[in-house]
Design a protein around this motif. Structure first.
Motif, short mmCIF file in Angstrom:
data_model
loop_
_atom_site.label_atom_id
_atom_site.label_comp_id
_atom_site.label_asym_id
_atom_site.label_seq_id
_atom_site.Cartn_x
_atom_site.Cartn_y
_atom_site.Cartn_z
N PHE A 109 62.02 36.37 73.43
CA PHE A 109 61.55 35.95 72.27
C PHE A 109 61.97 34.46 72.17
CE2 PHE A 109 61.61 35.49 67.56
CZ PHE A 109 60.51 36.42 67.25
N GLY A 110 61.04 33.53 72.04
CA GLY A 110 61.21 32.21 71.98
C GLY A 110 60.95 31.40 70.57
N THR A 111 61.95 30.40 70.18
CA THR A 111 61.59 29.62 69.07
C THR A 111 61.86 28.18 69.52
OG1 THR A 111 62.44 31.13 67.66
CG2 THR A 111 62.38 29.17 66.75
N VAL A 112 61.08 27.16 68.68
CA VAL A 112 61.12 25.69 68.99
C VAL A 112 61.51 25.18 67.76
CG1 VAL A 112 60.16 25.69 71.28
CG2 VAL A 112 58.69 25.17 69.12
N THR A 113 62.14 24.07 67.48
CA THR A 113 62.49 23.50 66.50
C THR A 113 62.48 21.83 66.81
OG1 THR A 113 63.88 23.10 64.33
CG2 THR A 113 64.95 23.68 66.23
N PRO A 114 61.92 20.95 66.12
CA PRO A 114 60.76 21.36 65.34
C PRO A 114 59.56 21.94 66.02
CG PRO A 114 60.82 19.01 65.72
CD PRO A 114 61.97 19.74 66.45
N GLY A 115 58.84 22.68 65.44
CA GLY A 115 57.41 23.44 65.89
C GLY A 115 56.29 22.34 66.44
N GLY A 116 55.76 22.97 67.29
CA GLY A 116 54.59 22.03 67.98
C GLY A 116 54.32 22.38 69.26
N CYS A 117 55.27 22.78 70.08
CA CYS A 117 54.70 23.13 71.64
C CYS A 117 54.39 24.53 71.84
CB CYS A 117 56.18 22.90 72.57
SG CYS A 117 57.27 24.20 72.85
N GLU A 118 54.57 25.34 70.83
CA GLU A 118 53.81 26.68 70.74
C GLU A 118 52.32 26.23 70.91
OE1 GLU A 118 53.75 25.48 66.60
OE2 GLU A 118 55.52 25.48 68.17
N GLN A 119 51.65 25.11 70.23
CA GLN A 119 50.32 24.84 70.36
C GLN A 119 49.65 24.85 71.74
OE1 GLN A 119 48.64 24.60 67.51
NE2 GLN A 119 46.65 24.79 68.77
N MET A 120 50.81 24.54 72.61
CA MET A 120 50.23 24.50 74.06
C MET A 120 49.63 25.75 74.66
SD MET A 120 52.83 24.08 77.58
CE MET A 120 53.64 25.36 77.01
N PHE A 121 50.13 26.87 74.31
CA PHE A 121 50.04 28.24 74.78
C PHE A 121 48.31 28.64 74.23
CE2 PHE A 121 54.61 28.63 74.19
CZ PHE A 121 54.83 28.52 75.39
N ILE A 122 48.14 28.04 72.85
CA ILE A 122 47.04 28.73 72.19
C ILE A 122 45.84 27.72 72.65
CG2 ILE A 122 46.07 28.22 69.78
CD1 ILE A 122 48.91 28.71 68.50
N ALA A 126 42.51 28.86 74.17
CA ALA A 126 41.20 28.46 73.56
C ALA A 126 40.27 27.25 74.46
CB ALA A 126 41.82 27.46 72.20
N PHE A 127 40.85 26.42 75.01
CA PHE A 127 40.06 25.40 75.98
C PHE A 127 39.87 25.89 77.31
CE2 PHE A 127 42.38 22.41 73.12
CZ PHE A 127 41.37 22.20 71.91
N GLY A 128 40.40 27.13 77.59
CA GLY A 128 40.20 27.85 79.28
C GLY A 128 40.74 27.04 80.21
N ALA A 129 41.73 26.21 79.80
CA ALA A 129 42.45 25.42 80.80
C ALA A 129 43.07 26.22 81.95
CB ALA A 129 43.80 24.61 80.03
N ASP A 130 42.21 26.17 83.04
CA ASP A 130 42.47 26.98 84.21
C ASP A 130 42.99 26.40 85.67
OD1 ASP A 130 40.17 25.58 84.70
OD2 ASP A 130 38.92 27.65 84.89
N THR A 131 43.23 25.19 85.44
CA THR A 131 43.77 24.36 86.36
C THR A 131 45.10 23.51 86.09
OG1 THR A 131 42.67 22.29 86.12
CG2 THR A 131 41.42 24.04 87.47
N PRO A 132 46.00 23.29 87.02
CA PRO A 132 47.15 22.62 86.67
C PRO A 132 46.96 21.27 85.94
CG PRO A 132 47.49 23.65 88.88
CD PRO A 132 46.09 23.93 88.59
#
Length: 160
Positions: A109-122, A126-132
């Motif tokens: 279970f992970g939490t970040v404060t302040p929030g924001g980096c969880e957007q990376m996973f989304i 969403a963008f199909g980021a499939d390369t490094p």
């Protein structure tokens, strides 16, 4: 003052599912957008032998609780194992990584404060980021520094 005034509810079976930079399943429970920027929250499911490459967060503190499995964390020069029940708090501006060193799938279970980096996973999902390289563009936008963001010139030098 935060604009966080409504409950954020993540119901079983109705969660937002995304991917980590290393391709593992992650379930997003709360985002900065939903909490007035206060925090982000997720659950990561890690296959044996997997975990993120060393990286540095420039904006947030990360907190993990091991639910299942055995993880090895690296934070700066310190390395330690984290069995079930362990809580790990990782400071910003310090390179770190973790890996599932057990034989079974792990869960944290992970939490970040302040929030924001969880957007990376989304955004990876969403963008199909499939390369490094595609993932590195997302990471750099969110203040995450690693060898790829540095090699591509997307971020400044990483503190050591």
């Amino acid at each position: 003052m935060s604009s966080f005034r409504n409950a954020v509810v993540s119901l079983p079976g109705k969660e937002r599912v995304a991917k980590t930079p290393f391709g593992a399943r992650i379930v997003i429970h709360a985002t900065a957008a939903e909490t007035g920027g206060a925090f982000g929250m997720w659950e990561t499911f890690t296959p044996p032998g997997h975990g993120p490459a060393p990286h540095t967060h420039t904006r947030e503190i990360e907190v993990f609780r091991v639910i299942r499995g055995l993880y090895r964390f690296q934070c700066g020069d310190e390395a330690f194992d984290a069995p079930v029940g362990t809580v790990v708090v990782l400071p910003p501006h310090v390179p770190h990584s973790w890996r599932n060193i057990g034989d079974e799938p792990g869960q944290m279970f992970g939490t970040v404060t302040p929030g924001g980096c969880e957007q990376m996973f989304i955004d990876i999902e969403a963008f199909g980021a499939d390369t490094p390289e595609k993932i590195a563009v997302i990471e750099a936008r969110l203040g995450i520094i690693n060898d790829i963001t540095l090699a591509l010139g997307l971020t400044g030098p990483q503190p050591r």
